[in-house]
Design a protein around this motif. Structure first.
Motif, short mmCIF file in Angstrom:
data_model
loop_
_atom_site.label_atom_id
_atom_site.label_comp_id
_atom_site.label_asym_id
_atom_site.label_seq_id
_atom_site.Cartn_x
_atom_site.Cartn_y
_atom_site.Cartn_z
N ILE A 1 -37.90 19.21 7.87
CA ILE A 1 -37.73 18.30 9.00
C ILE A 1 -37.10 16.99 8.55
O ILE A 1 -36.27 16.42 9.25
N THR A 2 -37.47 16.48 7.40
CA THR A 2 -37.05 15.14 6.97
C THR A 2 -35.76 15.10 6.14
O THR A 2 -35.10 14.07 6.09
N ASP A 3 -35.40 16.19 5.52
CA ASP A 3 -34.24 16.22 4.64
C ASP A 3 -33.03 16.81 5.37
O ASP A 3 -33.06 17.98 5.77
N ILE B 1 -36.92 6.82 14.14
CA ILE B 1 -36.12 7.31 15.26
C ILE B 1 -34.64 7.08 14.95
O ILE B 1 -34.26 6.06 14.38
N CYS B 2 -33.85 8.07 15.32
CA CYS B 2 -32.40 7.97 15.15
C CYS B 2 -31.83 7.30 16.39
O CYS B 2 -32.08 7.74 17.51
N GLU B 3 -31.05 6.26 16.19
CA GLU B 3 -30.45 5.54 17.31
C GLU B 3 -29.23 6.27 17.88
O GLU B 3 -28.74 5.91 18.93
N GLU C 1 -26.71 7.20 9.95
CA GLU C 1 -27.48 6.26 9.14
C GLU C 1 -28.13 5.18 10.00
O GLU C 1 -28.72 4.23 9.48
N LYS C 2 -28.01 5.32 11.31
CA LYS C 2 -28.63 4.37 12.24
C LYS C 2 -30.05 4.84 12.56
O LYS C 2 -30.34 5.32 13.64
N VAL C 3 -30.92 4.69 11.58
CA VAL C 3 -32.32 5.10 11.69
C VAL C 3 -33.19 3.86 11.59
O VAL C 3 -32.94 2.99 10.76
N MET D 1 -31.44 5.79 4.66
CA MET D 1 -32.03 6.97 5.25
C MET D 1 -31.06 7.55 6.27
O MET D 1 -30.41 6.82 7.00
N LYS D 2 -31.01 8.89 6.31
CA LYS D 2 -30.15 9.58 7.27
C LYS D 2 -31.01 10.39 8.23
O LYS D 2 -32.06 10.91 7.86
N CYS D 3 -30.52 10.52 9.44
CA CYS D 3 -31.16 11.37 10.43
C CYS D 3 -31.00 12.82 9.99
O CYS D 3 -29.89 13.24 9.65
N PRO D 4 -32.08 13.59 9.99
CA PRO D 4 -31.96 14.99 9.59
C PRO D 4 -31.10 15.83 10.55
O PRO D 4 -30.47 16.79 10.12
N ARG D 5 -31.04 15.45 11.83
CA ARG D 5 -30.33 16.27 12.81
C ARG D 5 -28.85 15.94 12.90
O ARG D 5 -28.01 16.83 12.91
#
Length: 74
Positions: free
Chosen positions: A43-45, A27-29, A9-11, A1-5
């Motif tokens: 929002i998610t993609d 949450i994105c780290e 890949e640290k999710v 999974m990737k952060c949308p913003r």
């Protein structure tokens, strides 16, 4: 999974719905964005996330800092 913003890949999974696992919050780290898995693809993609709000982790050091809150006047 990737952060949308920021596309890191640290999710990690932050929490799950207390009943029936109806939703999950991630949450994105890297940039601290959080989102529910039930939100729309805008929002998610990462490909559909509004490009005006994208962040590049390589530029984080150049971003302004949040100013400190001044002490209360007596």
């Amino acid at each position: 999974m990737k952060c949308p913003r920021c596309e890191s890949e640290k999710v990690s999974l932050l929490l799950k719905a207390p009943v029936d696992d109806a939703w999950e919050v991630y949450i994105c780290e890297t940039c601290t964005l959080s989102w529910r898995n039930t939100e729309g693809p805008n929002i998610t993609d990462p490909e559909k996330y509004d490009k005006r709000f994208k962040l590049n982790p390589a530029e984080f050091k150049e971003l302004d800092q949040i100013p400190p809150i001044p002490e209360l006047k007596k």
